[in-house]
Design a protein around this motif. Structure first.
Motif, PDB file in Angstrom:
ATOM      1  N   GLU A 159       0.833  -1.211   0.000  1.00 50.46           N
ATOM      2  CA  GLU A 159       0.000   0.000   0.000  1.00 50.46           C
ATOM      3  C   GLU A 159       0.869   1.263   0.000  1.00 50.46           C
ATOM      4  N   ILE A 160       1.871   1.287   0.857  1.00 53.27           N
ATOM      5  CA  ILE A 160       2.730   2.473   0.957  1.00 53.27           C
ATOM      6  C   ILE A 160       3.519   2.665  -0.325  1.00 53.27           C
ATOM      7  N   THR A 161       4.023   1.575  -0.896  1.00 52.83           N
ATOM      8  CA  THR A 161       4.787   1.660  -2.148  1.00 52.83           C
ATOM      9  C   THR A 161       3.938   2.241  -3.260  1.00 52.83           C
ATOM     10  N   GLU A 162       2.678   1.797  -3.359  1.00 57.62           N
ATOM     11  CA  GLU A 162       1.780   2.317  -4.399  1.00 57.62           C
ATOM     12  C   GLU A 162       1.535   3.812  -4.213  1.00 57.62           C
ATOM     13  N   LYS A 163       1.313   4.234  -2.972  1.00 60.11           N
ATOM     14  CA  LYS A 163       1.068   5.657  -2.706  1.00 60.11           C
ATOM     15  C   LYS A 163       2.275   6.504  -3.086  1.00 60.11           C
ATOM     16  N   LEU A 164       3.467   6.053  -2.706  1.00 63.64           N
ATOM     17  CA  LEU A 164       4.679   6.814  -2.996  1.00 63.64           C
ATOM     18  C   LEU A 164       4.942   6.893  -4.489  1.00 63.64           C
ATOM     19  N   LYS A 165       4.810   5.774  -5.176  1.00 67.23           N
ATOM     20  CA  LYS A 165       5.072   5.770  -6.615  1.00 67.23           C
ATOM     21  C   LYS A 165       4.039   6.610  -7.365  1.00 67.23           C
ATOM     22  N   THR A 166       2.798   6.581  -6.914  1.00 71.58           N
ATOM     23  CA  THR A 166       1.771   7.429  -7.539  1.00 71.58           C
ATOM     24  C   THR A 166       2.110   8.897  -7.351  1.00 71.58           C
ATOM     25  N   GLU A 167       2.522   9.266  -6.139  1.00 72.70           N
ATOM     26  CA  GLU A 167       2.902  10.655  -5.861  1.00 72.70           C
ATOM     27  C   GLU A 167       4.050  11.093  -6.770  1.00 72.70           C
ATOM     28  N   MET A 168       5.048  10.248  -6.914  1.00 74.43           N
ATOM     29  CA  MET A 168       6.207  10.580  -7.736  1.00 74.43           C
ATOM     30  C   MET A 168       5.834  10.687  -9.206  1.00 74.43           C
ATOM     31  N   ASP A 169       4.990   9.778  -9.676  1.00 76.01           N
ATOM     32  CA  ASP A 169       4.569   9.821 -11.083  1.00 76.01           C
ATOM     33  C   ASP A 169       3.746  11.067 -11.380  1.00 76.01           C
ATOM     34  N   GLU A 170       2.877  11.444 -10.441  1.00 73.75           N
ATOM     35  CA  GLU A 170       2.052  12.635 -10.665  1.00 73.75           C
ATOM     36  C   GLU A 170       2.911  13.897 -10.738  1.00 73.75           C
ATOM     37  N   ILE A 171       3.918  13.975  -9.884  1.00 72.91           N
ATOM     38  CA  ILE A 171       4.821  15.130  -9.932  1.00 72.91           C
ATOM     39  C   ILE A 171       5.627  15.110 -11.223  1.00 72.91           C
ATOM     40  N   PHE A 172       6.133  13.946 -11.604  1.00 75.31           N
ATOM     41  CA  PHE A 172       6.989  13.824 -12.782  1.00 75.31           C
ATOM     42  C   PHE A 172       6.235  14.153 -14.070  1.00 75.31           C
ATOM     43  N   TYR A 173       5.021  13.640 -14.200  1.00 74.59           N
ATOM     44  CA  TYR A 173       4.253  13.858 -15.416  1.00 74.59           C
ATOM     45  C   TYR A 173       3.376  15.116 -15.362  1.00 74.59           C
ATOM     46  N   GLY A 174       3.270  15.730 -14.186  1.00 70.75           N
ATOM     47  CA  GLY A 174       2.529  16.967 -14.066  1.00 70.75           C
ATOM     48  C   GLY A 174       1.036  16.833 -14.215  1.00 70.75           C
ATOM     49  N   GLN A 175       0.487  15.691 -13.748  1.00 66.94           N
ATOM     50  CA  GLN A 175      -0.952  15.489 -13.810  1.00 66.94           C
ATOM     51  C   GLN A 175      -1.393  14.456 -12.794  1.00 66.94           C
ATOM     52  N   ASN A 176      -2.636  14.574 -12.362  1.00 63.11           N
ATOM     53  CA  ASN A 176      -3.177  13.611 -11.404  1.00 63.11           C
ATOM     54  C   ASN A 176      -3.457  12.289 -12.107  1.00 63.11           C
ATOM     55  N   ILE A 177      -3.075  11.207 -11.436  1.00 63.32           N
ATOM     56  CA  ILE A 177      -3.303   9.875 -12.008  1.00 63.32           C
ATOM     57  C   ILE A 177      -4.583   9.273 -11.480  1.00 63.32           C
ATOM     58  N   LYS A 178      -4.867   9.498 -10.197  1.00 62.06           N
ATOM     59  CA  LYS A 178      -6.098   8.955  -9.614  1.00 62.06           C
ATOM     60  C   LYS A 178      -7.258   9.910  -9.826  1.00 62.06           C
TER      61      LYS A 178
END
Length: 268
Positions: free
Chosen positions: A249-268
């Protein structure tokens, strides 16, 4: 315009080109409880307080051989800090030809550059997600120079001054100067990518994306760490103290946060 690196451009007067580098770094952390979050913010405020940020920016100033005219610094409540340094041209030196090459800049033991009528600023933004247990620290650094030297030569040192999971880098050349014949020059050095100013050992650790507008002398590079070790994102404990469901669960949250910052858009 293709610049011959062996031939220095002769100008009509002072080099009026403004070269601006914006370096944004992000540090991500999982803070499960209110106490963990407060401890993380306290740690960040201690690591990147106004005095330490001033030291970093003054080192950049020394690296490029400039004089400090004025320093304004502030630690904010409840968190965050800002520093602005106004600088002027240092002792007159012959600018080396390699100072305009596409290559990583020096670390503080190599002082080879100068600039004029310029400024360096940093602002920090610690913040947290209200529900997901994610804390994020962002630092925005801007280096603007007028003259021959590109602030990209300070990038190598800045990268080494911050622990960063994600970097966004913007570089732009504004205005124009004139050669001895009066012809406008809208850039005075060749540049293909900001990546060429990042050392290979640093680039090997990141996934990188370029978005460049060559006609307007605008260059943009994003960087995100390739390897993910959960222990580097837990504050005060390690993953062996967690059950497998928590790790996932924590890994998914962290990777989602990083991807959203990197790509500049919300994923969820």
């Amino acid at each position: 315009m293709k610049i011959n690196p062996e031939q220095r451009i002769e100008l009509h007067g002072f080099n009026n080109l403004t070269k601006s580098l914006s370096f944004n770094m992000y540090d991500i952390c999982y803070t499960k409880t209110k106490e963990e979050r407060e401890a993380y913010i306290e740690y960040i405020d201690e690591q990147y307080n106004a005095d330490r940020l001033t030291h970093i920016l003054k080192t950049v100033t020394e690296m490029i051989g400039a004089h400090v005219l004025n320093i304004a610094k502030q630690d904010y409540v409840p968190q965050g800090a800002s520093v602005t340094i106004l600088v002027s041209e240092g002792p007159v030196v012959e600018v080396p030809a390699e100072s305009l090459d596409e290559s990583p800049g020096p670390l503080p033991d190599s002082v080879v550059m100068h600039l004029d009528k310029s400024h360096i600023t940093v602002h920090t933004y610690p913040e947290f997600h209200p529900h997901e247990g994610i804390s994020t620290f962002r630092a925005d650094i801007d280096v603007s120079t007028c003259g021959e030297i590109s602030p990209l030569k300070a990038l190598n040192y800045l990268i080494h001054s911050f622990d960063t999971d994600i970097m966004t880098l913007d570089y732009r050349v504004r205005g124009f100067t004139r050669n001895v014949d009066g012809k406008k020059l809208f850039i005075d050095h060749d540049i293909n990518s900001i990546q060429n100013y990042i050392p290979e050992e640093v680039k090997s650790k990141y996934d990188l994306i370029d978005v460049n507008v060559y006609q307007q002398n605008i260059f943009h590079t994003k960087c995100k760490l390739r390897e993910f070790d959960l222990n580097n994102y837990l504050f005060g404990y390690t993953k062996d103290q967690l059950v497998s469901e928590e790790i996932e669960e924590i890994t998914e949250k962290l990777k989602t946060e990083m991807d959203e910052i990197f790509y500049g858009q919300n994923i969820k």
